[in-house]
Design an enzyme around this catalytic site. Structure first.
Site, mmCIF file in Angstrom:
data_model
loop_
_atom_site.group_PDB
_atom_site.id
_atom_site.type_symbol
_atom_site.label_atom_id
_atom_site.label_comp_id
_atom_site.label_asym_id
_atom_site.label_seq_id
_atom_site.Cartn_x
_atom_site.Cartn_y
_atom_site.Cartn_z
ATOM 1 C CE1 TYR A 94 -3.849 -7.832 -11.436
ATOM 2 C CE2 TYR A 94 -2.150 -6.607 -12.608
ATOM 3 C CZ TYR A 94 -3.022 -7.674 -12.533
ATOM 4 O OH TYR A 94 -3.071 -8.599 -13.546
ATOM 5 C CE1 TYR A 471 -1.839 -12.473 -14.049
ATOM 6 C CE2 TYR A 471 0.282 -12.844 -13.012
ATOM 7 C CZ TYR A 471 -0.517 -12.084 -13.822
ATOM 8 O OH TYR A 471 -0.021 -10.957 -14.403
ATOM 9 N NE ARG A 472 0.235 -8.493 -10.797
ATOM 10 C CZ ARG A 472 0.932 -7.873 -11.756
ATOM 11 N NH1 ARG A 472 1.057 -8.440 -12.940
ATOM 12 N NH2 ARG A 472 1.499 -6.723 -11.525
#
Ligand SMILES: Cc1cc2nc3c(=O)[nH]c(=O)nc-3n(C[C@H](O)[C@H](O)[C@H](O)COP(=O)(O)OP(=O)(O)OC[C@H]3O[C@@H](n4cnc5c(N)ncnc54)[C@H](O)[C@@H]3O)c2cc1C
Length: 521
Positions: A94, A471-472
């Protein structure tokens, strides 16, 4: 490079940055203000398909107390220097530790790593951001406290605060980590200290037991955001159940996932199966134990025929569903009968227990995660393709069988186009599913980097058009995803940002939230 810095914060002159660095050093000491290129390498090591230089930090500062955080933020405001706070800084896939944008200073909170409290009766804890799951796990073991924590797959080396702030997930009944947090201490951009919920009330001892406090519930606005630096966070811990029974259901046909979800959803919603059910595709199982190049040397996506052969050779299912039962031995026995009945009635799937799979390391790793034990096996996924490239594509859907086939077909079509494999799992929360696809690629190959970036963009685009939000997301695509969630949401986020952080000093760009300006992808 003429500057003594490897990057400068946007809009900040070298002279101003010199002055800011001098003030950080006065607060933190020389060793805790890092500007040397060789010492910043780990802060700039990313796995995502974006150029390192877009995320190069100008410096890293490492406070060891709340007061030091406050004083550093005052310097940031004075010189308009943006900081990117991380807790354990291992947001692999991420963005890892690196900031969303070049020149931001990483505020590394790893030195703030005290376990402030564990209450064995109320089953709560209060942690500083740098505490790792391993540290908490060891603490519970050493003090013989019969409580379980809930961790994500990289377990030992990551931490509860950073994971929960990014709304990460684990695999025990407390696996929706932010849901099981209770009370935060936040240093606001102006240096104020906010204690959320009951923590605001002087003398209250209920901050870790009652989430809501009085008035608007604020904790949520400090997750996936840039409105403050979280310096303490409370969590609920799971009383170790007297009995725990992990099991796997293996399905041999890709289309069987419909049956898997339809069978498990009612059990999950009724809390017969109380933990997040993980439905793991064969390539995820194989990817964590094999090297792709040893089994396929062609170009493009690995063919289905090779996957089917590897499935047989390695004794895994095309889909592998991992769940656990928790409670007293009697409760577990009753619930086990219900599970057996449901699987039998569905007419699909091979139900296997710990005893039946023996010392299968893949089962062990899933069983460990379902009881909050440290196990790093999933990192093996990075040997599948090699080259260190990974980014998570994580769209959310309703927990319905029909959604799985639709999403799988969409993902496979796009991945195929770019030559990437479908390495995926579905995590059934309570009524939702996170479809997690690990886009694995070789970061040392410029063509794969380019293809992975384009592929990820197309996945986001097509899924968003179909109403599936993620969601992310990783730091290279935050603005894009913020756009998909619409202008009103973006505007509200920005207004809150402007009100709380008018100088935009905390993590500009996080989740596409900016005080001023913004980045165009
Ligand atoms: C093989 C593999 C498997 C994975 N499996 C999972 C999984 O099962 N579940 C899962 O959730 N993730 C998973 N991940 C992703 C990731 O590694 C974890 O989520 C990890 O917990 C995040 O890193 P961290 O805990 O160090 O958080 P950090 O990197 O410290 O924080 C994450 C983000 O939160 C914000 N933040 C952090 N601390 C603060 C603070 N104090 N104040 C304000 N903002 C802050 C920052 O934006 C930061 O970038 C996996 C990664 C890999 C490589």
């Amino acid at each position: 490079m003429s500057s003594k810095y490897i990057a400068l914060p946007k809009g900040v002159s070298e002279k101003s940055f010199d002055a800011a660095i001098k003030e950080y050093r006065a607060i933190l000491g020389e060793a805790n203000v890092i500007v040397a290129e060789e010492l910043l390498v780990s802060y700039n090591k990313i796995m995502i398909p974006d150029e390192d230089e877009h995320h190069t930090p100008s410096a890293a500062i490492c406070p060891s107390s709340v007061e030091e955080v406050q004083r550093c933020l005052a310097v940031c405001n004075k010189y308009k220097v943006p900081v990117w706070p991380v807790s354990t800084g291992r947001n692999f896939g991420y963005g890892t530790t690196a900031p969303a944008n070049r020149g931001q200073v990483v505020m590394d909170l790893r030195r703030m790593n005290r376990i402030l409290e564990v209450d064995a009766e109320l089953c709560t804890c209060l942690l500083e951001p740098g505490v790792t799951y391993q540290q908490l796990y060891d603490y519970l073991q050493e003090h013989k406290i019969p409580l379980w924590l809930s961790c994500p797959a990289p377990s030992s080396i990551v931490g509860p605060v950073g994971n929960a702030l990014d709304r990460g997930v684990g695999y025990t009944p407390y696996g929706e980590h932010f849901l099981f947090s209770c009370g935060m201490e936040v240093v606001m951009p102006n240096g104020d200290i906010l204690r959320t919920g009951m923590g605001s009330l002087p003398g209250s001892n209920t901050a870790q037991v009652f989430k809501w406090g009085y008035g608007p519930y604020l904790d949520g606005i400090f997750t996936q955001s840039n409105y403050g630096v979280v310096t303490k966070m409370g969590f609920w811990l799971l009383p170790a159940p007297p009995a725990f029974k992990p099991f796997v259901i293996r399905y041999q046909d890709e289309a069987d996932i419909v049956q898997a979800v339809e069978t498990l959803r009612p059990l999950r919603i009724a809390n017969i199966v109380p933990n997040a059910v993980v439905i793991v595709h064969a390539l995820w199982e194989l990817g964590s134990m094999l090297k792709r190049a040893e089994h396929f040397d062609g170009t493009g996506t690995i063919p289905d025929s090779v996957v089917r052969r590897l499935v047989k050779e390695n004794n895994v299912g095309m889909w592998n569903v991992y769940c656990g039962l928790y409670g007293s031995p009697e409760q577990v026995e009753v619930n086990w009968k219900i599970v057996q009945g449901a699987v039998k009635a569905s007419g699909k799937g091979e139900l296997l227990t710990q005893e039946q799979v023996g010392d299968d390391p893949v089962f062990k790793y899933r069983a460990d995660l379902m009881q909050g034990k440290m196990n790093m096996r999933e990192m093996g996924l990075y040997n599948w393709r090699g080259g260190g490239g990974s980014c998570w594509f994580a769209p959310v859907s309703q927990a319905r069988g029909s959604e799985t086939l639709k999403q799988m077909a969409m993902a496979k079509t796009i991945l195929d186009k770019y030559g990437f494999d479908y390495v995926a799992e579905f995590i059934v929360g309570w009524r939702d599913m996170h479809h997690i696809v690990d886009l694995l690629f070789d970061r040392t190959d410029p063509q794969q980097m380019k293809a992975a970036k384009a592929c990820f963009g197309e996945l986001l685009e097509e899924f968003s058009k179909a109403g599936y939000g993620t969601y992310r997301v990783n730091t290279a695509f935050m603005d894009k995803v913020a756009d998909y969630y619409g202008p009103v949401k973006r505007d509200v986020n920005r207004k809150i940002k402007l009100a709380l952080d008018p100088n935009g000093i905390i993590a500009p760009g996080k989740s596409g939230i900016w005080a001023t300006g913004g980045k165009v992808i």
